[in-house]
Structure formats: structure tokens, C-alpha cells
Design an enzyme around this catalytic site. Sequence first.
Site, PDB file in Angstrom:
ATOM      1  N   LYS A   1       1.342  -1.198   0.099  1.00 46.03           N
ATOM      2  CA  LYS A   1       0.455  -0.029   0.196  1.00 46.03           C
ATOM      3  C   LYS A   1       0.772   1.625  -0.077  1.00 46.03           C
ATOM      4  O   LYS A   1       1.777   1.350   0.363  1.00 46.03           O
ATOM      5  CB  LYS A   1      -1.104  -0.500   1.220  1.00 46.03           C
ATOM      6  CG  LYS A   1      -1.394  -1.239   1.128  1.00 46.03           C
ATOM      7  CD  LYS A   1      -2.729  -1.165   2.264  1.00 46.03           C
ATOM      8  CE  LYS A   1      -3.884  -2.118   2.382  1.00 46.03           C
ATOM      9  NZ  LYS A   1      -4.933  -2.371   3.270  1.00 46.03           N
TER      10      LYS A   1
ATOM     11  N   TYR B   1     -12.296  -0.801  -3.522  1.00 44.89           N
ATOM     12  CA  TYR B   1     -13.093  -1.566  -2.409  1.00 44.89           C
ATOM     13  C   TYR B   1     -14.120  -2.083  -2.980  1.00 44.89           C
ATOM     14  O   TYR B   1     -14.869  -1.318  -1.937  1.00 44.89           O
ATOM     15  CB  TYR B   1     -12.340  -0.807  -1.537  1.00 44.89           C
ATOM     16  CG  TYR B   1     -10.904  -0.985  -0.715  1.00 44.89           C
ATOM     17  CD1 TYR B   1     -10.498  -2.299  -0.119  1.00 44.89           C
ATOM     18  CD2 TYR B   1      -9.690  -0.722  -1.802  1.00 44.89           C
ATOM     19  CE1 TYR B   1      -9.110  -2.813   0.076  1.00 44.89           C
ATOM     20  CE2 TYR B   1      -8.718  -0.706  -0.726  1.00 44.89           C
ATOM     21  CZ  TYR B   1      -8.271  -1.947   0.353  1.00 44.89           C
ATOM     22  OH  TYR B   1      -7.299  -2.166  -0.140  1.00 44.89           O
TER      23      TYR B   1
ATOM     24  N   ASN C   1      -1.611  -0.223   6.833  1.00 45.48           N
ATOM     25  CA  ASN C   1      -1.925  -1.001   7.770  1.00 45.48           C
ATOM     26  C   ASN C   1      -0.725  -2.143   6.631  1.00 45.48           C
ATOM     27  O   ASN C   1      -0.828  -3.799   6.167  1.00 45.48           O
ATOM     28  CB  ASN C   1      -2.614  -2.287   8.187  1.00 45.48           C
ATOM     29  CG  ASN C   1      -3.513  -2.753   7.200  1.00 45.48           C
ATOM     30  OD1 ASN C   1      -3.318  -2.447   4.994  1.00 45.48           O
ATOM     31  ND2 ASN C   1      -5.081  -3.388   7.252  1.00 45.48           N
TER      32      ASN C   1
ATOM     33  N   HIS D   1      -2.165  -5.402   1.563  1.00 43.97           N
ATOM     34  CA  HIS D   1      -2.917  -5.712   1.180  1.00 43.97           C
ATOM     35  C   HIS D   1      -3.274  -7.356   0.782  1.00 43.97           C
ATOM     36  O   HIS D   1      -1.974  -8.037   0.202  1.00 43.97           O
ATOM     37  CB  HIS D   1      -4.185  -5.283   0.017  1.00 43.97           C
ATOM     38  CG  HIS D   1      -5.288  -6.077  -0.239  1.00 43.97           C
ATOM     39  ND1 HIS D   1      -6.454  -6.123   0.517  1.00 43.97           N
ATOM     40  CD2 HIS D   1      -5.442  -6.671  -1.687  1.00 43.97           C
ATOM     41  CE1 HIS D   1      -7.234  -6.464   0.123  1.00 43.97           C
ATOM     42  NE2 HIS D   1      -7.093  -6.887  -1.302  1.00 43.97           N
TER      43      HIS D   1
ATOM     44  N   GLU E   1      -9.699  -9.901  -7.997  1.00 40.55           N
ATOM     45  CA  GLU E   1      -8.524  -8.494  -7.466  1.00 40.55           C
ATOM     46  C   GLU E   1      -7.265  -8.675  -8.819  1.00 40.55           C
ATOM     47  O   GLU E   1      -6.766  -7.572  -8.994  1.00 40.55           O
ATOM     48  CB  GLU E   1      -8.667  -8.753  -6.101  1.00 40.55           C
ATOM     49  CG  GLU E   1      -9.464  -8.380  -4.896  1.00 40.55           C
ATOM     50  CD  GLU E   1      -8.921  -8.284  -3.897  1.00 40.55           C
ATOM     51  OE1 GLU E   1      -8.114  -9.072  -3.493  1.00 40.55           O
ATOM     52  OE2 GLU E   1      -9.890  -8.233  -2.644  1.00 40.55           O
TER      53      GLU E   1
HETATM   54  P1  CMP Z   1      -7.580  -4.088   3.782  1.00 40.90           P
HETATM   55  O1  CMP Z   1      -6.940  -5.866   3.855  1.00 40.90           O
HETATM   56  O2  CMP Z   1      -6.539  -4.025   2.618  1.00 40.90           O
HETATM   57  O3  CMP Z   1      -8.689  -4.296   3.498  1.00 40.90           O
HETATM   58  C1  CMP Z   1      -9.719  -3.465   3.535  1.00 40.90           C
HETATM   59  C2  CMP Z   1      -9.245  -2.522   4.522  1.00 40.90           C
HETATM   60  O4  CMP Z   1      -9.618  -1.128   4.555  1.00 40.90           O
HETATM   61  C3  CMP Z   1      -8.132  -2.647   5.113  1.00 40.90           C
HETATM   62  O5  CMP Z   1      -7.698  -3.494   5.067  1.00 40.90           O
HETATM   63  C4  CMP Z   1      -7.548  -1.780   5.878  1.00 40.90           C
HETATM   64  O6  CMP Z   1      -6.761  -0.778   5.404  1.00 40.90           O
HETATM   65  C5  CMP Z   1      -9.292  -0.551   5.756  1.00 40.90           C
HETATM   66  N1  CMP Z   1     -10.084  -0.156   6.936  1.00 40.90           N
HETATM   67  C6  CMP Z   1      -9.778   0.583   7.273  1.00 40.90           C
HETATM   68  N2  CMP Z   1     -10.388   0.845   8.751  1.00 40.90           N
HETATM   69  C7  CMP Z   1     -11.220  -0.611   9.109  1.00 40.90           C
HETATM   70  C8  CMP Z   1     -11.523  -1.419  10.058  1.00 40.90           C
HETATM   71  N3  CMP Z   1     -12.237  -1.164  10.924  1.00 40.90           N
HETATM   72  N4  CMP Z   1     -11.838  -3.066   9.384  1.00 40.90           N
HETATM   73  C9  CMP Z   1     -11.538  -3.298   8.551  1.00 40.90           C
HETATM   74  N5  CMP Z   1     -10.278  -2.727   7.806  1.00 40.90           N
HETATM   75  C10 CMP Z   1     -10.208  -1.242   8.248  1.00 40.90           C
END
Ligand code: CMP
Length: 138
Positions: free
Chosen positions: A9, A49, A112, A115, A126
Site C-alpha cells: 500500500k 474496494y 497496514n 493487502h 482483484e
Molecule cells: P485490507 O486488507 O486492504 O481490506 C480493507 C481495508 O480497509 C483494510 O485492509 C484496512 O486498510 C482498511 N480499514 C480501515 N478501517 C478498518 C476497519 N475498522 N476494519 C477493517 N478494515 C479497515
Amino acid sequence: MERTLAIVKPDGVSRGLIGDVIKRIEGRGLKIVAAKMLHMNRAQAEGFYAVHRERPFFGDLTAFMSSGPAVAMVLAGENAIARWRELMGATDYRKAAEGTIRREFATDIEKNVVHGSDAPDTAAFEIGYFFNRFEIVA
Ligand code: CMP
């Protein structure tokens, strides 16, 4: 042989973590069969998303994902989806296991670092979102 989509990311790219992530992927025996760097615009991030469009974090998430370049990769291997998820750790880095990418590097539930697809149907969507079949090596 299973395929999954991995993304470093924008926070991971700007912090210089691309190499670290790739080292872990290769070290775990997953094969990188496609890779590209791209800077998504807002609409492209919203399309990626789309399953989360009703969630309260959708606006912030798509702003973040379009804030800078990211690296998308297709990983292949036996149980690639689960193995990549294991390397990443839980979405919430505070709950991620020791030694996982998110536990070591994430700073926030949203920022984070990486992904990964969560199931075969989402992996197919995806992968197709970023790569056509000529861009994925056999
Ligand atoms: P990702 O695995 O990319 O899938 C959805 C993304 O939403 C997640 O990682 C986080 O980067 C983001 N995100 C932000 N807030 C939340 C939350 N409360 N729960 C889950 N995903 C979140």
C-alpha cells in the site's frame, strides 16, 4: 496451484518497505508471477474496494489508497491465499501475530502496509482488476 493478489500500500511504498515485503514473500516460497507499480485515482480505489462501499471507513480508505503509488503483485503457490494472509497478519496490527508484516510495520488499522485477497472469488476479481492475462507469467 492457487493465485492471490498482494498490494504494498502507499504507506509501505513511501516508507521504503517494498523490498522487505518481497523478501518475505520469496522467503516463504511464494512465486511472484506479475508485478507493477501504479498510482490509483480515487475512482479506481473505489472500484477495487467496492465490497466495502457501505462501511464507515470507505471514504478514508479510498483516499488513502489513492494518496500515492502502490505495488500490486500476483502471487502463486499451493494455498497462496492463506499463506500470504499468514505472512501479512491480521488487518488490525494490534491483533496480528508476532513476526507478521502488519505486526512489525503497520501504524494504524487503515495504514497496514499490505493487502491480500481473502478468498478465491475475491482473488479472481482483484487479479483481473490490475492485470490482464498477458501480464501474468505462466
Ligand atoms: P485490507 O486488507 O486492504 O481490506 C480493507 C481495508 O480497509 C483494510 O485492509 C484496512 O486498510 C482498511 N480499514 C480501515 N478501517 C478498518 C476497519 N475498522 N476494519 C477493517 N478494515 C479497515
